[in-house]
Write an enzyme that holds these catalytic residues in place. Structure first.
Site, PDB file in Angstrom:
ATOM      1  N   ASP A 142       0.873  -1.206  -0.155  1.00  0.00           N
ATOM      2  CA  ASP A 142       0.027  -0.004   0.019  1.00  0.00           C
ATOM      3  C   ASP A 142       0.838   1.253  -0.094  1.00  0.00           C
ATOM      4  OD1 ASP A 142      -3.016   0.950   0.562  1.00  0.00           O
ATOM      5  OD2 ASP A 142      -1.685   2.259   1.612  1.00  0.00           O
ATOM      6  N   GLU A 200       0.726   5.672   0.060  1.00  0.00           N
ATOM      7  CA  GLU A 200       0.097   6.905   0.400  1.00  0.00           C
ATOM      8  C   GLU A 200       0.903   7.943  -0.395  1.00  0.00           C
ATOM      9  OE1 GLU A 200      -2.500   6.870   1.971  1.00  0.00           O
ATOM     10  OE2 GLU A 200      -2.810   4.854   2.359  1.00  0.00           O
ATOM     11  N   HIS A 250      -6.097   4.631   5.852  1.00  0.00           N
ATOM     12  CA  HIS A 250      -5.320   5.755   5.085  1.00  0.00           C
ATOM     13  C   HIS A 250      -3.925   5.751   5.569  1.00  0.00           C
ATOM     14  CE1 HIS A 250      -8.469   6.100   2.552  1.00  0.00           C
ATOM     15  NE2 HIS A 250      -9.507   6.561   3.287  1.00  0.00           N
ATOM     16  N   ASP A 306      -3.577  -0.099   5.824  1.00  0.00           N
ATOM     17  CA  ASP A 306      -4.288  -0.515   4.850  1.00  0.00           C
ATOM     18  C   ASP A 306      -3.391  -1.902   4.063  1.00  0.00           C
ATOM     19  OD1 ASP A 306      -5.871   1.486   5.081  1.00  0.00           O
ATOM     20  OD2 ASP A 306      -5.284   2.672   3.479  1.00  0.00           O
TER      21      ASP A 306
END
Length: 231
Positions: free
Chosen positions: A33, A35, A191, A196
């Site tokens: 994941d 961001e 998030h 996540d």
């Protein structure tokens, strides 16, 4: 060697323990994941990355094994959209973020992946993600920017839990798929790349473990499969 047809499968059969090197065509699934500062992998900043390395336990079930993560310093000239920061809650210049340059971040998460690939006898890692091509795009772009030659992932193939969740649970949104599978979900932790990635890993393992009998039906009939073991 005879291939068993699914329609020929008896109601009961021994559980078969397939090693990771034989389970996904020689690929090691690794959940990722990211961001970011936007949606464009070429222009927008990579701000966090987390990876969850998966393994197979003594019962032949796919499980989480290791999590590795890094906070990432935006590359020079990177675009960062306020709307993205509003969603992920990242304060880019916060002194406690302990961000590191992209290349160091890539090395921090890719080194244990390469080790796990070798230890599992696999040939390469394959990225697992929720809307996985988004994550792979940012990983590939960061590797290209930094001339990082040891990207462990297949360059374009992925396993996508949005697709799997839609097929298995009728839900393509991560939160809803997790809830349908019986997993809790925390809005306050969502998030974060680590949260996540680990939630996505749990969903992926849950789905794969439940379709395990379907996979085992397709295995050729040999003395090993009859004994419940694939060497």
């Amino acid at each position: 060697m005879m291939q068993r047809r699914i329609s020929d499968e008896p109601m009961e059969r021994p559980r078969i323990h397939v090693p990771m090197s034989r389970r996904f065509r020689g690929f090691l699934p690794v959940v990722v994941d990211v961001e970011t500062g936007g949606f464009n992998a070429q222009t927008d900043a990579l701000l966090e990355i987390a990876v969850v390395i998966l393994g197979i336990d003594e019962d032949g079930q796919l499980v989480r094994q290791e999590t590795h993560a890094a906070q990432v310093r935006p590359f020079p000239g990177a675009n960062i959209e306020k709307a993205s920061l509003d969603v992920n809650g990242i304060i880019v210049d916060h002194p406690l973020r302990m961000a590191i340059d992209e290349r160091a971040a890539l090395d921090k998460v890719c080194r244990p992946i390469r080790r796990a690939v070798s230890e599992a006898g696999c040939k390469r890692a394959i990225l697992v993600g929720h809307n996985a091509h988004f994550d792979l795009g940012f990983v590939n772009a960061a590797c290209a920017r930094n001339a990082y030659k040891r990207n462990p992932f297949h360059p374009f193939s992925v396993f996508d839990t949005a697709t799997l969740g839609g097929a298995a649970l009728g839900q393509t949104v991560l939160r809803r798929a997790l809830e349908a599978a019986g997993f809790p979900y925390s809005d306050s932790e969502a998030h974060s790349a680590i949260y996540d990635a680990e939630q996505t890993a749990d969903l992926y393992c849950w789905i794969v473990n439940r379709i395990r009998p379907l996979f085992e039906v397709t295995l050729p009939i040999t003395a090993d499969t009859a004994a419940g073991v694939i060497p």
